[in-house]
Enzyme design. Structure first.
Site, PDB file in Angstrom:
ATOM      1  CB  ALA A 182      -2.381  -8.532  -0.699  1.00  0.00           C
ATOM      2  CG  PHE A 184       4.049  -2.047  -2.560  1.00  0.00           C
ATOM      3  CD1 PHE A 184       5.264  -2.243  -3.217  1.00  0.00           C
ATOM      4  CD2 PHE A 184       4.072  -1.412  -1.326  1.00  0.00           C
ATOM      5  CE1 PHE A 184       6.461  -1.820  -2.662  1.00  0.00           C
ATOM      6  CE2 PHE A 184       5.259  -0.985  -0.757  1.00  0.00           C
ATOM      7  CZ  PHE A 184       6.456  -1.185  -1.432  1.00  0.00           C
ATOM      8  CE  LYS A 208      -7.046  -2.859  -0.374  1.00  0.00           C
ATOM      9  NZ  LYS A 208      -6.239  -2.333  -1.531  1.00  0.00           N
ATOM     10  CB  CYS A 316       8.023  -7.498   5.848  1.00  0.00           C
ATOM     11  SG  CYS A 316       7.688  -9.248   5.556  1.00  0.00           S
ATOM     12  CD  GLU A 416       9.072  -1.620   7.520  1.00  0.00           C
ATOM     13  OE1 GLU A 416       9.304  -2.789   7.141  1.00  0.00           O
ATOM     14  OE2 GLU A 416       7.953  -1.249   7.908  1.00  0.00           O
TER      15      GLU A 416
END
Length: 532
Positions: A182, A184, A208, A316, A416
């Protein structure tokens, strides 16, 4: 259930080593205690202190206070987590779908009951506002609620008498041990995308979480155990590169879910796939919104401002680029006026719109990219660099930033940014805007603002992005649908949540049964056709 990390009262058993118990609590973080917590591992239903001497600091983005130490799990500890999941799989896979679903019903109730606490933990370790933290939790909660529908979602297929006396039944059965990695930026939502759907399908799980924001995930794990999840069904390891590679390489782990950066996602997809695993990897994004001149200016620009600067742009699905078509190009001053009124500050403070970014390194990267845009010819309409916040001089604050005249060949556009930075591009027509979006390598999401049904339909049909919003800026689907980013934003042919989650987390088993009474011995060696 004890508060977060009180569970370290247990004597850890990893291999033959006994780790002395320690006593910590969530309250120590929320009350501003001076001693950083030691984040535990979750192995075989027990929260245990790692034997590792290496750790990563969990730092509050608004104050730089060290909240906790996340251990870099040892190989022996990671092996123990995987072995625990493997050992728990047969009994959990044999548990009735109804009983697995009841765990999810209880988990969603507990998450609702503890939303305030979870939001405060999330805000402290990540930085996002309390309201946004609650949204993070709620969107994950929706997936847990969707997992409660597995009794119907996991149904197979059947047909009787495909040939005389022959029946075929297809079942969706679990894969075994699955793994999750995963990011942050969503400490609650993304872990809740992963382990609830996987475990309700009968798999066991090794997760994790991001080593930078593990506390929310650990609290969710406590709630999962309180909800009745048996020992070994959910295990949590911590670490960085070695932990990622362990999940990619460990032969017990059959499938990997990943959300994060392009570089890490490509690595996980390639390494995991080479090891014969299923991989679904959501990567980066450069999402565009198109504003047509017939759109309602205030409504469109207000929505755009929220999508660009909410969560400090660390989503995102954030809108980081807007294409202003025709007369809409004159609306930049209104957008600047709106953005300049947004309040920047710590997420725990009432009325804050734009919280700090996750780290000093992230802040430095964002400010460098803003400068690169200016140096390449973009016009700085609103500058959020060096934004002062009273009583928080060390916070990772970047104010809302708007640049106009951005071109696709600029480093700023091609990167990005993952910060509260909105890039304004221009187009004469909707066709030109669509072409700009389709030339970009990413396809996570896009949006259009218009009053014309014909233009909206044209845009939806021709734009090459997996998730499209019409008069709404962040088109993240509800969990009964799948998250369907495309092109450079995803690797693998599966999707998170929705029906796609069932497909990813199960495999078909098909049984063909012949109950026809056989009166004579079968002697033909030809391929059976089942035609009679």
């Amino acid at each position: 259930m004890a508060p977060l990390l009180d569970v370290l009262r247990h004597t850890a058993r990893v291999g033959a080593r006994r780790t002395p118990a320690h006593h910590y609590s969530t309250a120590a973080v929320l009350k501003g205690g001076s001693t950083p917590l030691k984040v535990p591992l979750l192995i075989n239903g027990e929260f245990v202190e790692s034997e590792s001497s290496e750790h990563v600091k969990v730092i509050c983005p608004a104050t730089q206070r060290v909240l906790a130490h996340t251990p870099i799990a040892t190989k022996r500890e990671m092996d123990a987590a995987s072995a625990s999941a493997k050992a728990a799989f047969p009994a959990w896979a044999s548990t009735s779908v109804s009983n697995r679903t009841r765990v999810m019903f209880r988990l969603q109730t507990l998450i609702r009951e503890h939303t305030e606490e979870l939001a405060r933990i999330l805000t402290m370790e990540h930085g996002k506002t309390i309201d946004d933290a609650k949204g993070d939790i709620f969107r994950g909660l929706e997936v847990v609620e969707h997992a409660c529908s597995t009794t119907s979602l996991q149904m197979g297929e059947t047909m009787q008498n495909v040939a005389t006396g022959v029946d075929i039944h297809s079942y969706r059965v679990p894969l075994g041990v699955c793994g999750g990695i995963a990011p942050f930026n969503f400490p609650a939502m993304i872990p809740l995308w992963m382990f609830p759907m996987s475990t309700v399908c009968g798999n066991t799980f090794v997760l994790k979480p991001s080593e930078r924001v593990p506390l929310t995930t650990m609290r969710l794990a406590e709630l999962a155990i309180e909800a009745g999840m048996p020992k070994g069904v959910l295990n949590i390891i911590h670490g960085t590169h070695d932990a990622v590679n362990f999940i990619c390489d460990d032969p017990a782990i059959k499938a990997i879910s990943f959300v994060g950066s392009d570089t890490a996602g490509a690595h996980v997809y390639q390494r995991g796939s080479l090891n014969g695993k299923r991989v679904q990897a959501n990567l980066g994004a450069q999402n565009h919104a198109v504003i047509m001149p017939d759109a309602d200016p205030r409504a469109a620009l207000s929505a755009l401002s929220a999508a660009a600067f909410g969560a400090a742009g660390q989503r995102c699905m954030a809108i980081s680029r807007v294409i202003l078509v025709g007369e809409a190009r004159t609306w930049v001053p209104v957008l600047v006026e709106m953005a300049s009124k947004l309040k920047v500050g710590p997420g725990s403070q009432a009325g804050v719109d734009v919280p700090p970014v996750i780290s000093t390194q992230a802040k430095e990267k964002i400010e460098r990219l803003i400068a690169s845009g200016v140096n390449s010819g973009a016009k700085l309409e609103l500058d959020g660099r060096g934004y002062p916040v009273a009583d928080h001089p060390t916070g990772n604050f970047v104010g809302p930033t708007i640049l106009s005249g951005v071109k696709p060949n600029m480093e700023l556009y091609q990167t990005e940014v993952f910060g509260p930075v909105l890039q304004c591009l221009e187009a004469e027509t909707v066709d030109e805007a669509i072409a700009l979006i389709n030339q970009n390598p990413y396809g996570n999401g896009t949006a259009i603002f218009t009053r014309s049904g014909a233009i909206a339909r044209k845009f939806v049909q021709e734009v090459d992005a997996g998730q499209v919003g019409v008069n709404l800026p962040i088109p993240v689907p509800l969990p009964m649908f799948s998250f369907t980013g495309s092109r450079g934003s995803i690797l693998g042919d599966h999707n998170f949540y929705g029906k796609g989650a069932i497909t990813f987390n199960t495999q078909w088993k098909t049984v063909t049964s012949n109950w026809k009474l056989v009166e004579q011995e079968m002697t033909s060696l030809a391929m059976p056709t089942m035609g009679k």
